[in-house]
Design a protein around this motif. Structure first.
Motif, mmCIF file in Angstrom:
data_model
loop_
_atom_site.group_PDB
_atom_site.id
_atom_site.type_symbol
_atom_site.label_atom_id
_atom_site.label_comp_id
_atom_site.label_asym_id
_atom_site.label_seq_id
_atom_site.Cartn_x
_atom_site.Cartn_y
_atom_site.Cartn_z
ATOM 1 N N ASP A 14 4.403 63.176 61.222
ATOM 2 C CA ASP A 14 4.596 63.450 59.809
ATOM 3 C C ASP A 14 5.344 62.281 59.200
ATOM 4 N N TYR A 15 5.212 62.100 57.897
ATOM 5 C CA TYR A 15 5.874 60.975 57.254
ATOM 6 C C TYR A 15 7.380 61.149 57.223
ATOM 7 N N ARG A 16 7.867 62.355 57.482
ATOM 8 C CA ARG A 16 9.301 62.571 57.474
ATOM 9 C C ARG A 16 9.928 62.364 58.844
ATOM 10 N N ASN A 17 9.115 62.307 59.894
ATOM 11 C CA ASN A 17 9.621 62.156 61.253
ATOM 12 C C ASN A 17 9.770 60.669 61.548
ATOM 13 N N MET A 18 10.855 60.066 61.038
ATOM 14 C CA MET A 18 11.004 58.617 61.123
ATOM 15 C C MET A 18 11.212 58.148 62.550
ATOM 16 N N SER A 19 11.873 58.967 63.379
ATOM 17 C CA SER A 19 12.133 58.520 64.748
ATOM 18 C C SER A 19 10.834 58.325 65.509
ATOM 19 N N LEU A 20 9.802 59.071 65.150
ATOM 20 C CA LEU A 20 8.506 58.907 65.822
ATOM 21 C C LEU A 20 7.732 57.737 65.232
ATOM 22 N N ARG A 45 -5.031 57.814 63.918
ATOM 23 C CA ARG A 45 -5.366 58.096 62.516
ATOM 24 C C ARG A 45 -4.217 58.810 61.825
ATOM 25 N N LEU A 46 -3.632 59.804 62.495
ATOM 26 C CA LEU A 46 -2.525 60.547 61.896
ATOM 27 C C LEU A 46 -1.301 59.659 61.728
ATOM 28 N N ILE A 47 -1.039 58.802 62.727
ATOM 29 C CA ILE A 47 0.115 57.905 62.634
ATOM 30 C C ILE A 47 -0.058 56.943 61.471
ATOM 31 N N THR A 48 -1.275 56.406 61.332
ATOM 32 C CA THR A 48 -1.520 55.461 60.242
ATOM 33 C C THR A 48 -1.293 56.125 58.894
ATOM 34 N N LEU A 49 -1.807 57.348 58.750
ATOM 35 C CA LEU A 49 -1.628 58.069 57.484
ATOM 36 C C LEU A 49 -0.150 58.314 57.214
ATOM 37 N N ALA A 50 0.590 58.717 58.254
ATOM 38 C CA ALA A 50 2.015 58.999 58.067
ATOM 39 C C ALA A 50 2.773 57.740 57.677
ATOM 40 N N ILE A 51 2.426 56.604 58.305
ATOM 41 C CA ILE A 51 3.130 55.358 57.987
ATOM 42 C C ILE A 51 2.869 54.960 56.542
ATOM 43 N N LYS A 52 1.627 55.104 56.094
ATOM 44 C CA LYS A 52 1.318 54.713 54.715
ATOM 45 C C LYS A 52 2.022 55.622 53.719
ATOM 46 N N LEU B 99 15.565 71.716 59.570
ATOM 47 C CA LEU B 99 15.719 72.699 58.493
ATOM 48 C C LEU B 99 14.440 72.788 57.670
ATOM 49 N N GLU B 100 13.835 71.625 57.400
ATOM 50 C CA GLU B 100 12.644 71.630 56.557
ATOM 51 C C GLU B 100 11.444 72.241 57.271
ATOM 52 N N GLU B 101 11.429 72.116 58.601
ATOM 53 C CA GLU B 101 10.273 72.616 59.341
ATOM 54 C C GLU B 101 10.371 74.097 59.646
ATOM 55 N N SER B 210 3.011 64.233 46.118
ATOM 56 C CA SER B 210 2.735 65.606 46.520
ATOM 57 C C SER B 210 1.697 65.599 47.626
ATOM 58 N N PHE B 211 1.924 66.435 48.615
ATOM 59 C CA PHE B 211 0.993 66.550 49.737
ATOM 60 C C PHE B 211 0.636 68.006 49.939
ATOM 61 N N LYS B 212 -0.543 68.201 50.467
ATOM 62 C CA LYS B 212 -0.936 69.539 50.873
ATOM 63 C C LYS B 212 -0.496 69.731 52.310
ATOM 64 N N VAL B 213 0.185 70.831 52.577
ATOM 65 C CA VAL B 213 0.674 71.096 53.923
ATOM 66 C C VAL B 213 -0.453 71.731 54.723
ATOM 67 N N ARG B 214 -0.828 71.074 55.808
ATOM 68 C CA ARG B 214 -1.890 71.603 56.653
ATOM 69 C C ARG B 214 -1.281 72.185 57.913
ATOM 70 N N LYS B 215 -1.858 73.286 58.367
ATOM 71 C CA LYS B 215 -1.392 73.872 59.618
ATOM 72 C C LYS B 215 -2.011 73.080 60.756
ATOM 73 N N ARG B 216 -1.287 72.047 61.177
ATOM 74 C CA ARG B 216 -1.814 71.160 62.193
ATOM 75 C C ARG B 216 -1.049 71.391 63.482
ATOM 76 N N LYS B 217 -1.765 71.374 64.594
ATOM 77 C CA LYS B 217 -1.114 71.573 65.882
ATOM 78 C C LYS B 217 -0.254 70.359 66.190
ATOM 79 N N ALA B 218 0.960 70.603 66.641
ATOM 80 C CA ALA B 218 1.845 69.497 67.000
ATOM 81 C C ALA B 218 1.423 68.932 68.353
ATOM 82 N N PHE B 219 1.422 67.612 68.465
ATOM 83 C CA PHE B 219 0.993 66.964 69.714
ATOM 84 C C PHE B 219 2.061 67.062 70.781
#
Lengths: 121, 219
Positions: A14-20, A45-52, B99-101, B210-219
């Motif tokens: 996610d774009y908020r998870n800066m440590s990752l 792909r997900l990492i690239t989107l999050a970085i942008k 907290l946000e998650e 603004s982003f749409k929150v998707r229910k995505r599986k965490a890796f």
């Protein structure tokens, strides 16, 4: 031996998870390639989107100019550095003249051959 | 109007119900150590991130406490996470992320979950910031939003300076810091455009997305 994956099952891309995210950008702030990151297509792909997204929100710089200035200075010194004269190879001027003469000779030879053929017929 | 009020009442009731019960808080505290340890290990591996957030840790901590004060529904959770973080050495950024998650309520029919990250001017006073939050909450509710929650991440230095011109006076200002707010809500897709236009026109908002929150599986 199977190498340990760089993204664990509990990590959230996610774009908020800066440590990752910080693991997958270079010192200059560029996105590293998938070959270097050792990620799957989906993860990359997900990492690239999050970085942008992080760049737009000013969590990450688009490019780290401080490092880039040093790199430019080094590269400039390498390119414009003094070089010894003896290493340079300057072709002689007569070479072109010779090549032109060779062309004329070859043309003349072709004409002679054509004439010979016509005389035979 | 009545439905949002009813929902808010139910949310406050749920919050008050959750506060007295001890077992949930204990279970939450027990869950925290493992998660915190993993996150701390990750932070240690990435020194740059730690250094980046180190400067704003105190401010972020203070702002996180304020988050609890602002909203009654999240005060208990905020306080619990704060205690856990303080005891276990969890960084401010990790605490904010945890907290946000937090799990969101089930999505109402016809609505979708969105999140908006807003960067405000660093020289705003607390009253101005609260007024701005109140204004946008009212705007969202008027547009049909439900379960609006605001998380304040505090003042974070910007990765690059942003120059913005005041729409009234025309004087340019360059900002090197910003107050980061995260707003999560359920709303209709059509009302997002109005919100974005309002945010772009606001002089107090440096940048917003603004982003749409998707229910995505965490890796």
């Amino acid at each position: 031996m199977h190498r340990r994956p760089r993204i664990g099952p509990g990590d959230r891309i996610d774009y908020r998870n800066m440590s990752l995210i910080n693991r997958f950008i270079s010192k200059q702030g560029k996105i590293l390639s998938r070959r270097i990151n050792r990620l799957t297509l989906k993860q990359q792909r997900l990492i690239t989107l999050a970085i942008k997204q992080a760049r737009i929100l000013s969590f990450l710089p688009f490019r780290n100019y401080e490092n880039e200035k040093q790199f430019q200075a080094q590269s400039i010194s390498i390119i414009t550095g003094p070089r010894p004269r003896k290493n340079r190879h300057i072709p002689p001027l007569t070479q072109k003249f010779n090549s032109n003469r060779n062309l004329r000779n070859s043309n003349q030879t072709l004409r002679n051959n054509n004439w010979n053929l016509s005389s035979d017929c | 109007m009545p439905p949002p009020m009813a929902l808010s009442i139910s949310s406050t009731a749920a919050a008050t119900a959750l506060l007295p019960t001890l077992p949930p808080s204990r279970s939450r505290l027990r869950v925290a150590p493992r998660r915190a340890a993993a996150r701390v290990a990750r932070v240690v591996s990435a020194g740059y991130a730690a250094g980046f957030y180190g400067g704003a840790a105190a401010a972020a901590g203070g702002e996180n406490d304020e988050v609890g004060d602002e909203e009654g529904s999240s005060s208990g959770f905020g306080a619990g996470l704060g205690i856990g973080g303080g005891g276990l050495g969890m960084s401010a950024a990790e605490a904010a992320l945890a907290l946000e998650e937090r799990e969101m309520p089930p999505c109402p029919p016809g609505l979708r979950q969105y999140e908006t990250m807003v960067v405000l001017r660093p020289d705003m006073s607390e009253e101005e910031r609260l007024a701005l939050i109140q204004r946008y909450e009212e705007l969202l509710v008027a547009g049909g939003a439900m379960y609006v929650e605001v998380f304040n991440r505090g003042v974070i230095p910007l990765a690059y300076s942003i120059r913005k011109r005041n729409s009234r006076t025309g004087l340019p200002s360059t900002y090197y810091d910003g107050i980061y707010l995260l707003v999560t809500y359920f709303t209709k897709p059509e009302s997002l455009d109005a919100l974005q236009m309002r945010l772009n026109a606001d002089d107090d908002v440096i940048r917003s997305t603004s982003f749409k929150v998707r229910k995505r599986k965490a890796f």
